[in-house]
Structures are given as C-alpha cells and as structure tokens.
Design a protein around this motif. Sequence first.
Motif, PDB file in Angstrom:
ATOM      1  N   VAL A  62       0.820  -1.208   0.000  1.00 11.07           N
ATOM      2  CA  VAL A  62       0.000   0.000   0.000  1.00 11.07           C
ATOM      3  C   VAL A  62       0.857   1.262   0.000  1.00 11.07           C
ATOM      4  CG1 VAL A  62      -1.743   1.298   1.298  1.00 11.07           C
ATOM      5  CG2 VAL A  62      -1.913  -1.188   1.121  1.00 11.07           C
ATOM      6  N   GLU A  63       1.832   1.307   0.868  1.00 10.49           N
ATOM      7  CA  GLU A  63       2.592   2.541   1.041  1.00 10.49           C
ATOM      8  C   GLU A  63       3.792   2.658   0.100  1.00 10.49           C
ATOM      9  OE1 GLU A  63       3.574   2.878   5.214  1.00 10.49           O
ATOM     10  OE2 GLU A  63       1.576   2.164   5.766  1.00 10.49           O
ATOM     11  N   LEU A  64       4.372   1.522  -0.304  1.00  8.19           N
ATOM     12  CA  LEU A  64       5.602   1.573  -1.106  1.00  8.19           C
ATOM     13  C   LEU A  64       5.424   1.050  -2.526  1.00  8.19           C
ATOM     14  CD1 LEU A  64       8.159   0.423   1.629  1.00  8.19           C
ATOM     15  CD2 LEU A  64       7.613   2.750   0.909  1.00  8.19           C
ATOM     16  N   GLY A  65       4.225   0.887  -2.984  1.00 11.06           N
ATOM     17  CA  GLY A  65       3.987   0.509  -4.370  1.00 11.06           C
ATOM     18  C   GLY A  65       4.374  -0.911  -4.733  1.00 11.06           C
ATOM     19  N   GLY A  66       4.413  -1.821  -3.768  1.00  7.44           N
ATOM     20  CA  GLY A  66       4.674  -3.227  -4.052  1.00  7.44           C
ATOM     21  C   GLY A  66       6.118  -3.659  -3.941  1.00  7.44           C
ATOM     22  N   VAL A  67       7.008  -2.782  -3.477  1.00  6.00           N
ATOM     23  CA  VAL A  67       8.432  -3.126  -3.374  1.00  6.00           C
ATOM     24  C   VAL A  67       8.955  -2.668  -2.014  1.00  6.00           C
ATOM     25  CG1 VAL A  67      10.722  -2.760  -4.337  1.00  6.00           C
ATOM     26  CG2 VAL A  67       8.744  -2.852  -5.857  1.00  6.00           C
ATOM     27  N   ILE A  68       9.683  -3.568  -1.343  1.00  8.74           N
ATOM     28  CA  ILE A  68      10.365  -3.210  -0.097  1.00  8.74           C
ATOM     29  C   ILE A  68      11.676  -3.978  -0.039  1.00  8.74           C
ATOM     30  CG2 ILE A  68       9.286  -4.983   1.365  1.00  8.74           C
ATOM     31  CD1 ILE A  68       9.105  -2.789   3.577  1.00  8.74           C
ATOM     32  N   ALA A 177       0.273  -7.772  -4.251  1.00  5.49           N
ATOM     33  CA  ALA A 177      -0.980  -7.061  -3.958  1.00  5.49           C
ATOM     34  C   ALA A 177      -2.026  -7.425  -4.998  1.00  5.49           C
ATOM     35  CB  ALA A 177      -0.736  -5.560  -3.937  1.00  5.49           C
ATOM     36  N   GLN A 178      -3.248  -7.601  -4.546  1.00  7.84           N
ATOM     37  CA  GLN A 178      -4.346  -7.904  -5.451  1.00  7.84           C
ATOM     38  C   GLN A 178      -4.876  -6.588  -6.019  1.00  7.84           C
ATOM     39  OE1 GLN A 178      -5.304 -11.055  -6.224  1.00  7.84           O
ATOM     40  NE2 GLN A 178      -3.606 -11.723  -4.935  1.00  7.84           N
ATOM     41  N   VAL A 179      -4.891  -6.501  -7.311  1.00  5.82           N
ATOM     42  CA  VAL A 179      -5.389  -5.311  -7.980  1.00  5.82           C
ATOM     43  C   VAL A 179      -6.889  -5.455  -8.168  1.00  5.82           C
ATOM     44  CG1 VAL A 179      -5.226  -3.852 -10.017  1.00  5.82           C
ATOM     45  CG2 VAL A 179      -3.195  -5.023  -9.152  1.00  5.82           C
ATOM     46  N   THR A 180      -7.634  -4.488  -7.628  1.00  8.49           N
ATOM     47  CA  THR A 180      -9.087  -4.515  -7.804  1.00  8.49           C
ATOM     48  C   THR A 180      -9.492  -3.446  -8.807  1.00  8.49           C
ATOM     49  OG1 THR A 180      -9.374  -3.051  -5.924  1.00  8.49           O
ATOM     50  CG2 THR A 180      -9.542  -5.398  -5.489  1.00  8.49           C
TER      51      THR A 180
END
Length: 181
Positions: A62-68, A177-180
């Motif tokens: 949510v906060e980092l766009g799918g990458v950490i 992340a599941q894209v809705t």
Amino acid sequence: MLRNILTYGVIAGLIVGIPLFAMGVTLDHGHVGGAWGMVIGYTIMLVALTTVFVAVKRRRDVELGGVIRFWPAFGYGLAISTVAGLIYVLSWEAAMLFMDSSFAATYAQATLDAARADGASAAEMARLEAQMNDFVTMYANPAMRIAMTFFMEFFPVGLLVSLISAALLRNSRFMPAQVTA
C-alpha cells in the motif's frame, strides 16, 4: 510510519499480553506449567507476531507501491516486535503482582525436582541447586527480571518473525498485492 508501528505493536502486545496475564494469574497461582505451558506461550507469541508479517506486507503493497528492501522491512518488523515485547513484559510484571513473586522459587523447585526424578547425582544436584539459588536471587531484581523476560523469551521470537517476514516480502512476487478494478 511511527503510528503504524505503534498500532501493530500494541495489537500484537495485547494478543500476547492478555493471555500471559490471565495464565499467570489463574493457572495455579504461578506454578510452572512445564512443557505445555511453554508450547502454549510460544504459540501465542507466534500468533501475535503475525501482525509483523501483515504490517510489512501492507507497507510494501500500500505505502511503497509493491516493493520493499530487506533491511527496511526487517527494521519495521523489529520495531513492531519491540513494542509488542514491551507490552509482554508489562503484562508479566502485572501478573507477578498477583503471584506474590513466587514464580522464581516455584520454577527453581520444579527444576530441582525434575533433576532429582531423572536421577541426578549428588554433585549435579548441588551444582544445580546453586544455579537455582542464583536464579532466584537474580529474578528478585526487577531490572534483571525485565531484561530476562524481554531478551530471553520474547525478543528471539520477534527477531525470527521479523527476519522471515523481511526475507519473504522483499520479493515482490511473493503474495503480490491484489489489484481490484
């Protein structure tokens, strides 16, 4: 970020702290629960620390766009574990008030009884009795008791969960992340 660390840490701390307090106060007034007590306690810790995984995944997705990266994820998880560990310690200290501080003596006696039942020699019993007397004396010091409770009981589990969460979630393909629409 601090707000999320505190939120997830408090949630984990309450999940582990409330049962710890309840078991410490109600289960035979602090008498040692043996192996089953440890199994139940560490299972509750693992359940509580699933909040670390959830928080790191949410931060990544949510906060980092799918990458950490590993180290930020590990640090985030460790911070949450630390907050939860502090609540764990406070819960144990509160339970100790109701157990009239008999835990250390009860634990020491149970350890000696188990060694005696296993057929320990007189020399082994004397050495173990000296160790248990040292333990009871050390446990009477609140600073030592708090440090032991945090670093010997909770912190290793929090460290392990934080490491595993960071290692798994650094891969953006792991549970993406599941894209809705």
